[in-house]
Write an enzyme that holds these catalytic residues in place. Structure first.
Site, PDB file in Angstrom:
ATOM      1  N   TYR A  79      -5.988   1.625   8.505  1.00  0.00           N
ATOM      2  CA  TYR A  79      -7.157   1.750   9.342  1.00  0.00           C
ATOM      3  C   TYR A  79      -8.156   2.589   8.571  1.00  0.00           C
ATOM      4  O   TYR A  79      -9.144   3.306   9.135  1.00  0.00           O
ATOM      5  CB  TYR A  79      -6.739   2.502  10.705  1.00  0.00           C
ATOM      6  CG  TYR A  79      -5.902   1.487  11.452  1.00  0.00           C
ATOM      7  CD1 TYR A  79      -6.548   1.025  12.422  1.00  0.00           C
ATOM      8  CD2 TYR A  79      -4.665   1.559  11.402  1.00  0.00           C
ATOM      9  CE1 TYR A  79      -6.019   0.237  13.480  1.00  0.00           C
ATOM     10  CE2 TYR A  79      -3.986   0.820  12.202  1.00  0.00           C
ATOM     11  CZ  TYR A  79      -4.746  -0.011  13.303  1.00  0.00           C
ATOM     12  OH  TYR A  79      -3.994  -0.598  14.208  1.00  0.00           O
ATOM     13  N   GLY A 111       0.846  -0.947   0.020  1.00  0.00           N
ATOM     14  CA  GLY A 111       0.024  -0.148   0.052  1.00  0.00           C
ATOM     15  C   GLY A 111       0.802   1.186  -0.010  1.00  0.00           C
ATOM     16  O   GLY A 111       0.551   2.209  -0.726  1.00  0.00           O
ATOM     17  N   LYS A 134      -6.838  11.196  -2.172  1.00  0.00           N
ATOM     18  CA  LYS A 134      -6.009  10.924  -0.706  1.00  0.00           C
ATOM     19  C   LYS A 134      -4.577  11.240  -0.943  1.00  0.00           C
ATOM     20  O   LYS A 134      -4.036  11.620  -0.016  1.00  0.00           O
ATOM     21  CB  LYS A 134      -6.030   9.361  -0.658  1.00  0.00           C
ATOM     22  CG  LYS A 134      -5.404   8.995   0.669  1.00  0.00           C
ATOM     23  CD  LYS A 134      -5.491   7.250   0.921  1.00  0.00           C
ATOM     24  CE  LYS A 134      -4.765   6.785   2.116  1.00  0.00           C
ATOM     25  NZ  LYS A 134      -4.755   5.622   2.163  1.00  0.00           N
ATOM     26  N   ASP A 179       7.605   6.070   8.906  1.00  0.00           N
ATOM     27  CA  ASP A 179       6.862   5.488   9.881  1.00  0.00           C
ATOM     28  C   ASP A 179       5.666   6.236  10.342  1.00  0.00           C
ATOM     29  O   ASP A 179       5.587   7.345  10.350  1.00  0.00           O
ATOM     30  CB  ASP A 179       7.662   5.338  11.275  1.00  0.00           C
ATOM     31  CG  ASP A 179       7.282   4.276  12.068  1.00  0.00           C
ATOM     32  OD1 ASP A 179       7.112   3.175  11.496  1.00  0.00           O
ATOM     33  OD2 ASP A 179       7.040   4.191  13.401  1.00  0.00           O
TER      34      ASP A 179
END
Length: 193
Positions: free
Chosen positions: A155, A12, A176, A68
């Protein structure tokens, strides 16, 4: 085009970074370069990203980009935070992570379900780069009570964006990739580079 390594095997993230860096850098993954992962032992997003970037650069000989990121939920004192990808125990089990978060939030009232996706991006020219570029950005939202939407990963299906009137998983990828925590951090990083 200059080739850089993205210190990740998360498909992803690789897809998002390639879409956002298209025409600027040729992004290769750790798998492409046979780079072994390094344990994420940092206590912050920045520490983990820096460790991953230096490791990828050292093993590949390329400049490296690492991020991260995770979800930070106010009602849970910032959890899952740096443990977002392995919140339920197994790294990258999105469904288990979502279910654990929904269970942890089941008694939290509306108006107290604020959260943010947080991203720390690090760029190093080399493994020993004394001046890494470090960018951190957040993306504000709320945790829903059930999943909505099919796009994205992690999520995204339970992360509601009041400004958009939908979840992150309902956004088209091209939208996005311009407004997310990772997109904002990457835009700032590219401006600095």
């Amino acid at each position: 085009m200059r080739k850089i390594i993205l210190a990740s095997n998360n498909q992803g993230k690789i897809k998002e970074f390639n879409a956002m860096l298209e025409g600027v850098y040729e992004v290769v993954s750790m798998n492409d370069m046979k780079v072994e992962e390094v344990p994420e032992t940092g206590r912050t997003f920045v520490e983990n990203a820096l460790t991953k970037a230096r490791n990828a650069s050292e093993q590949s000989g390329l400049s490296a980009l690492a991020d991260d990121s995770g979800i930070v939920v106010d009602a849970l004192g910032g959890a899952p935070g740096i443990y977002s990808a392995r919140y339920a125990g197994n790294y990258g089990d999105d469904e288990a992570n979502i279910q654990k978060l929904l269970k942890a939030m089941q008694d939290v009232n509306e108006g107290k379900r604020s959260a943010r996706f947080w991203c720390a991006i690090v760029f190093v020219e080399s493994a020993n780069d004394p001046t890494p570029v470090i960018i951190q950005r957040g993306w504000e939202g709320e945790i829903l009570r059930e999943k909505v939407g099919e796009n994205g990963f992690g999520y995204d299906p339970i992360f509601y964006l009041p400004t958009q009137g939908c979840t992150s998983a309902e956004l088209a990828p091209e939208i996005k990739n311009t407004i997310s925590h990772r997109a904002l951090a990457l835009q700032d990083l590219l401006a600095q580079l």
